[in-house]
Design a protein around this motif. Structure first.
Motif, PDB file in Angstrom:
ATOM      1  N   TYR A   1      32.977  24.153  51.237  1.00  0.00           N
ATOM      2  CA  TYR A   1      32.240  24.615  50.056  1.00  0.00           C
ATOM      3  C   TYR A   1      30.755  24.606  50.380  1.00  0.00           C
ATOM      4  O   TYR A   1      30.149  23.556  50.580  1.00  0.00           O
ATOM      5  CB  TYR A   1      32.523  23.731  48.848  1.00  0.00           C
ATOM      6  CG  TYR A   1      31.813  24.216  47.599  1.00  0.00           C
ATOM      7  CD1 TYR A   1      32.276  25.341  46.915  1.00  0.00           C
ATOM      8  CD2 TYR A   1      30.670  23.574  47.124  1.00  0.00           C
ATOM      9  CE1 TYR A   1      31.625  25.813  45.791  1.00  0.00           C
ATOM     10  CE2 TYR A   1      30.011  24.035  45.999  1.00  0.00           C
ATOM     11  CZ  TYR A   1      30.495  25.166  45.331  1.00  0.00           C
ATOM     12  OH  TYR A   1      29.841  25.625  44.219  1.00  0.00           O
TER      13      TYR A   1
ATOM     14  N   THR B   1      35.390  35.662  43.547  1.00  0.00           N
ATOM     15  CA  THR B   1      36.114  34.728  42.684  1.00  0.00           C
ATOM     16  C   THR B   1      35.434  34.668  41.320  1.00  0.00           C
ATOM     17  O   THR B   1      34.267  35.040  41.182  1.00  0.00           O
ATOM     18  CB  THR B   1      36.144  33.326  43.302  1.00  0.00           C
ATOM     19  OG1 THR B   1      34.798  32.872  43.540  1.00  0.00           O
ATOM     20  CG2 THR B   1      36.913  33.342  44.626  1.00  0.00           C
TER      21      THR B   1
ATOM     22  N   GLU C   1      32.131  33.662  45.726  1.00  0.00           N
ATOM     23  CA  GLU C   1      32.749  34.356  46.858  1.00  0.00           C
ATOM     24  C   GLU C   1      33.563  33.374  47.684  1.00  0.00           C
ATOM     25  O   GLU C   1      33.243  32.183  47.743  1.00  0.00           O
ATOM     26  CB  GLU C   1      31.684  34.992  47.758  1.00  0.00           C
ATOM     27  CG  GLU C   1      30.858  36.064  47.111  1.00  0.00           C
ATOM     28  CD  GLU C   1      29.776  36.593  48.048  1.00  0.00           C
ATOM     29  OE1 GLU C   1      29.910  36.374  49.276  1.00  0.00           O
ATOM     30  OE2 GLU C   1      28.812  37.188  47.550  1.00  0.00           O
ATOM     31  N   THR C   2      34.604  33.882  48.293  1.00  0.00           N
ATOM     32  CA  THR C   2      35.361  33.121  49.282  1.00  0.00           C
ATOM     33  C   THR C   2      35.418  33.944  50.559  1.00  0.00           C
ATOM     34  O   THR C   2      35.864  35.091  50.536  1.00  0.00           O
ATOM     35  CB  THR C   2      36.786  32.813  48.798  1.00  0.00           C
ATOM     36  OG1 THR C   2      36.728  31.900  47.693  1.00  0.00           O
ATOM     37  CG2 THR C   2      37.609  32.174  49.911  1.00  0.00           C
TER      38      THR C   2
ATOM     39  N   THR D   1      38.515  28.690  54.986  1.00  0.00           N
ATOM     40  CA  THR D   1      37.994  29.266  53.741  1.00  0.00           C
ATOM     41  C   THR D   1      36.620  28.668  53.466  1.00  0.00           C
ATOM     42  O   THR D   1      36.435  27.451  53.529  1.00  0.00           O
ATOM     43  CB  THR D   1      38.924  28.983  52.550  1.00  0.00           C
ATOM     44  OG1 THR D   1      39.073  27.567  52.378  1.00  0.00           O
ATOM     45  CG2 THR D   1      40.291  29.611  52.778  1.00  0.00           C
TER      46      THR D   1
ATOM     47  N   ARG E   1      33.819  28.673  50.536  1.00  0.00           N
ATOM     48  CA  ARG E   1      33.558  29.025  49.144  1.00  0.00           C
ATOM     49  C   ARG E   1      32.067  28.941  48.838  1.00  0.00           C
ATOM     50  O   ARG E   1      31.388  28.030  49.287  1.00  0.00           O
ATOM     51  CB  ARG E   1      34.330  28.102  48.197  1.00  0.00           C
ATOM     52  CG  ARG E   1      35.836  28.250  48.263  1.00  0.00           C
ATOM     53  CD  ARG E   1      36.524  27.423  47.185  1.00  0.00           C
ATOM     54  NE  ARG E   1      36.391  25.999  47.417  1.00  0.00           N
ATOM     55  CZ  ARG E   1      36.011  25.103  46.501  1.00  0.00           C
ATOM     56  NH1 ARG E   1      35.685  25.509  45.281  1.00  0.00           N
ATOM     57  NH2 ARG E   1      35.936  23.824  46.792  1.00  0.00           N
ATOM     58  N   HIS E   2      31.616  29.908  48.046  1.00  0.00           N
ATOM     59  CA  HIS E   2      30.229  29.932  47.567  1.00  0.00           C
ATOM     60  C   HIS E   2      30.235  30.190  46.066  1.00  0.00           C
ATOM     61  O   HIS E   2      31.020  31.003  45.569  1.00  0.00           O
ATOM     62  CB  HIS E   2      29.418  31.027  48.271  1.00  0.00           C
ATOM     63  CG  HIS E   2      29.155  30.768  49.725  1.00  0.00           C
ATOM     64  ND1 HIS E   2      28.110  30.002  50.172  1.00  0.00           N
ATOM     65  CD2 HIS E   2      29.820  31.188  50.834  1.00  0.00           C
ATOM     66  CE1 HIS E   2      28.119  29.957  51.496  1.00  0.00           C
ATOM     67  NE2 HIS E   2      29.147  30.669  51.929  1.00  0.00           N
TER      68      HIS E   2
ATOM     69  N   SER F   1      33.790  28.822  42.014  1.00  0.00           N
ATOM     70  CA  SER F   1      35.103  28.996  42.628  1.00  0.00           C
ATOM     71  C   SER F   1      35.904  27.718  42.442  1.00  0.00           C
ATOM     72  O   SER F   1      35.394  26.614  42.698  1.00  0.00           O
ATOM     73  CB  SER F   1      34.980  29.329  44.117  1.00  0.00           C
ATOM     74  OG  SER F   1      36.248  29.379  44.733  1.00  0.00           O
TER      75      SER F   1
ATOM     76  N   SER G   1      38.917  24.998  43.256  1.00  0.00           N
ATOM     77  CA  SER G   1      39.453  24.457  44.498  1.00  0.00           C
ATOM     78  C   SER G   1      40.787  25.110  44.844  1.00  0.00           C
ATOM     79  O   SER G   1      41.561  25.510  43.957  1.00  0.00           O
ATOM     80  CB  SER G   1      39.640  22.944  44.364  1.00  0.00           C
ATOM     81  OG  SER G   1      40.337  22.423  45.476  1.00  0.00           O
ATOM     82  N   TYR G   2      41.055  25.191  46.144  1.00  0.00           N
ATOM     83  CA  TYR G   2      42.332  25.741  46.601  1.00  0.00           C
ATOM     84  C   TYR G   2      43.353  24.641  46.889  1.00  0.00           C
ATOM     85  O   TYR G   2      44.348  24.891  47.582  1.00  0.00           O
ATOM     86  CB  TYR G   2      42.108  26.603  47.850  1.00  0.00           C
ATOM     87  CG  TYR G   2      41.263  27.816  47.575  1.00  0.00           C
ATOM     88  CD1 TYR G   2      41.566  28.670  46.520  1.00  0.00           C
ATOM     89  CD2 TYR G   2      40.144  28.098  48.348  1.00  0.00           C
ATOM     90  CE1 TYR G   2      40.788  29.776  46.250  1.00  0.00           C
ATOM     91  CE2 TYR G   2      39.356  29.202  48.080  1.00  0.00           C
ATOM     92  CZ  TYR G   2      39.679  30.033  47.030  1.00  0.00           C
ATOM     93  OH  TYR G   2      38.893  31.129  46.763  1.00  0.00           O
TER      94      TYR G   2
ATOM     95  N   ILE H   1      43.222  33.292  44.118  1.00  0.00           N
ATOM     96  CA  ILE H   1      42.033  34.031  43.675  1.00  0.00           C
ATOM     97  C   ILE H   1      42.387  35.017  42.573  1.00  0.00           C
ATOM     98  O   ILE H   1      41.715  35.096  41.534  1.00  0.00           O
ATOM     99  CB  ILE H   1      41.389  34.765  44.866  1.00  0.00           C
ATOM    100  CG1 ILE H   1      40.781  33.761  45.849  1.00  0.00           C
ATOM    101  CG2 ILE H   1      40.317  35.747  44.383  1.00  0.00           C
ATOM    102  CD1 ILE H   1      40.242  34.393  47.114  1.00  0.00           C
TER     103      ILE H   1
END
Length: 341
Positions: A58, A104, A116-117, A128, A130-131, A134, A136-137, A166
């Motif tokens: 992240y 995202t 964005e991812t 991955t 993330r920005h 977003s 969490s995955y 997403i």
């Protein structure tokens, strides 16, 4: 069935990695998960035992991205894009890896925030980045850990899980838009002008427009993945990605439908308000005509002329009152018949 590593070991591994590293684990061919350090990636990839590495970051710094570039041999341009963010949704091939960018969305305080991812896919790894806004995955990771048939695909399964997460994150946001629109429906068809309702409708349409800009390019990315000839996307994985594509198409169609309804609602509300104002103007005009008739007649007799024979007649005043009354009754019935009153 997949099992996770010892919690104490996992906590130690996570603590030893930079704070921007949300997840760094290796999944064996048997589905077992083991948390590792970024420095251990080379050692893991050196042994071709069917395992793959899944890393989640992240908003990482340049140092971490440089380390990942060295570990996986990532292209300079892809690393530059992943560090700067603000990229359009796209898919690009760099040698033996794919670089994917997806937008995202996340609902924050009744507003939609976008992020964005950036995804790096290789034969034995998925990274991955993330920005911005977003979620969490972690649920995506937990999902494939529970499904052996997905885990057997390796890194493409992780890619599918991330893309599916997403797209699925857009669903509750779209549902909230529909619920809000239904709640506003009574006020929309009201004949009274509510400035707040018009502003809310505009805000909804603006948010949906931004969402459409995020979702529509994602369809192109998913379509390219489905049609891709890259060995990194096997035929089995394409079936799952095609399902994600169907979801994105449905979401995009729903967004378009709601945007059309909002546009129509704004037009209907404006038309109803205009009609109501027109009715009010007609009533005011009718009452003004009713008052104008006796005013015109009586003003004629308000002129101070001596030679007005009607003034000397004994019944002139009652006849005038009666005449004014007849004129007003006739006018009233005419306006009533024309539905101006």
């Amino acid at each position: 069935m997949q099992t996770t590593s010892d919690p104490t070991t996992a906590a130690a591994s996570t603590a030893a990695n930079p704070s921007c590293v949300v997840n760094c684990a290796v999944y064996g061919s048997d589905g077992q998960k083991r948390n590792i350090l970024l420095d251990d990636i080379s050692d893991v990839l050196a042994i071709d035992d069917g395992s793959f590495v899944w890393i989640g970051l992240y908003e990482p710094g340049d140092t971490v991205l440089a380390q990942l570039q060295a570990e996986f041999g990532l292209h300079d341009l892809a690393i530059e894009d992943a560090g700067k963010a603000h990229q359009r949704p796209k898919i690009e091939a760099y040698g033996d890896s794919l670089f994917i960018v997806a937008n995202t969305a996340q609902a924050i305080d009744e507003r939609i925030a976008y992020g964005e991812t950036h995804i790096f896919l290789g034969a034995r790894y998925l990274v991955t980045v993330r920005h911005g806004a977003s979620l969490s995955y972690a649920p995506a990771r937990q999902r494939i850990e529970r499904e052996p048939e997905l885990m057997a695909m390796g890194a493409p399964a992780a890619l599918y899980a991330v893309l599916d997460a997403i797209v699925d994150n857009y669903l509750p946001i779209v549902d909230d838009f529909k619920a809000t629109l239904n709640a506003l429906e009574k006020d929309i068809i009201s004949e009274q002008f509510h400035r707040g309702i018009v502003i809310r409708l505009y805000q909804l349409k603006r948010e949906l427009t931004y969402m459409r800009v995020a979702v529509t390019p994602l369809q192109d990315v998913l379509s390219q993945l489905v049609r891709s000839s890259s060995p990194l996307i096997p035929a089995e994985a394409k079936l799952y990605i095609r399902d994600v594509l169907d979801h994105s198409v449905r979401i995009n169609e729903t967004i378009d439908a709601i945007r059309d309804i909002l546009g129509t609602a704004l037009g209907v509300n404006q038309a109803l308000v205009t009609l109501t104002q027109g009715e009010i103007v007609k009533k005011l005009g009718a009452w003004a005509a009713l008052l104008a008739a006796p005013t015109l007649i009586t003003s004629w007799y308000g002129m101070n002329f001596h030679d007005m024979p009607e003034l000397d007649d004994r019944y002139a005043y009652p006849l005038l009152i009666g005449g004014v009354g007849v004129v007003m009754v006739v006018l009233y019935r005419m306006f009533k018949k024309a539905r101006w009153l």
